[in-house]
Design a protein around this motif. Structure first.
Motif, PDB file in Angstrom:
ATOM      1  N   VAL A  30       0.870  -1.375  -0.018  1.00  0.00           N
ATOM      2  CA  VAL A  30       0.008  -0.010  -0.006  1.00  0.00           C
ATOM      3  C   VAL A  30       0.868   1.291   0.090  1.00  0.00           C
ATOM      4  O   VAL A  30       0.573   2.205  -0.939  1.00  0.00           O
ATOM      5  N   PRO A  31       1.917   1.401   0.777  1.00  0.00           N
ATOM      6  CA  PRO A  31       2.838   2.578   0.877  1.00  0.00           C
ATOM      7  C   PRO A  31       3.350   2.946  -0.676  1.00  0.00           C
ATOM      8  O   PRO A  31       3.367   4.231  -1.003  1.00  0.00           O
ATOM      9  N   VAL A  32       3.501   1.953  -1.291  1.00  0.00           N
ATOM     10  CA  VAL A  32       4.398   2.117  -2.613  1.00  0.00           C
ATOM     11  C   VAL A  32       3.302   2.716  -3.673  1.00  0.00           C
ATOM     12  O   VAL A  32       3.506   3.550  -4.162  1.00  0.00           O
ATOM     13  N   ILE A  33       2.022   2.156  -3.516  1.00  0.00           N
ATOM     14  CA  ILE A  33       1.035   2.377  -4.491  1.00  0.00           C
ATOM     15  C   ILE A  33       0.709   3.977  -3.943  1.00  0.00           C
ATOM     16  O   ILE A  33       0.526   5.014  -4.925  1.00  0.00           O
ATOM     17  N   ARG A  34       0.336   4.186  -2.616  1.00  0.00           N
ATOM     18  CA  ARG A  34       0.138   5.631  -2.442  1.00  0.00           C
ATOM     19  C   ARG A  34       1.166   6.795  -2.599  1.00  0.00           C
ATOM     20  O   ARG A  34       1.053   7.641  -3.068  1.00  0.00           O
ATOM     21  N   LYS A  35       2.343   6.546  -2.254  1.00  0.00           N
ATOM     22  CA  LYS A  35       3.287   7.567  -2.293  1.00  0.00           C
ATOM     23  C   LYS A  35       3.831   7.734  -3.614  1.00  0.00           C
ATOM     24  O   LYS A  35       3.972   8.868  -4.275  1.00  0.00           O
ATOM     25  N   LYS A  36       4.056   6.664  -4.493  1.00  0.00           N
ATOM     26  CA  LYS A  36       4.909   6.649  -5.702  1.00  0.00           C
ATOM     27  C   LYS A  36       3.915   6.814  -6.937  1.00  0.00           C
ATOM     28  O   LYS A  36       4.036   7.433  -7.925  1.00  0.00           O
ATOM     29  N   LEU A  37       2.892   5.975  -6.899  1.00  0.00           N
ATOM     30  CA  LEU A  37       2.049   5.587  -8.231  1.00  0.00           C
ATOM     31  C   LEU A  37       0.908   6.600  -8.119  1.00  0.00           C
ATOM     32  O   LEU A  37       0.338   7.209  -9.176  1.00  0.00           O
TER      33      LEU A  37
END
Length: 66
Positions: free
Chosen positions: A55-62
């Motif tokens: 979830v953090p990758v999707i929320r922050k980067k994408l």
């Protein structure tokens, strides 16, 4: 500082729930359906919830503004 761009491919694939989880459509329901069981196809219809590790990758980067 300029705005971050949303990754449009990710925006088409993922949505956020009200509680902050990431929802997506499950794969393998497009073609070659005759060999798949009814139970499997029925379970693929429902949306999947992404694991909390990703979830953090999707929320922050994408999807920075999602």
């Amino acid at each position: 500082m300029p705005k971050m761009k949303t990754k449009k491919s990710a925006a088409k694939r993922f949505t956020f729930t009200a509680s902050g989880k990431v929802k997506y459509k499950k794969q393998n329901l497009r073609h070659i359906l005759t060999k798949k069981t009814s139970k499997r196809k029925r379970n693929l219809r429902h949306a999947g919830i992404l694991s909390s590790d990703n979830v953090p990758v999707i929320r922050k980067k994408l999807l920075p503004y999602g």
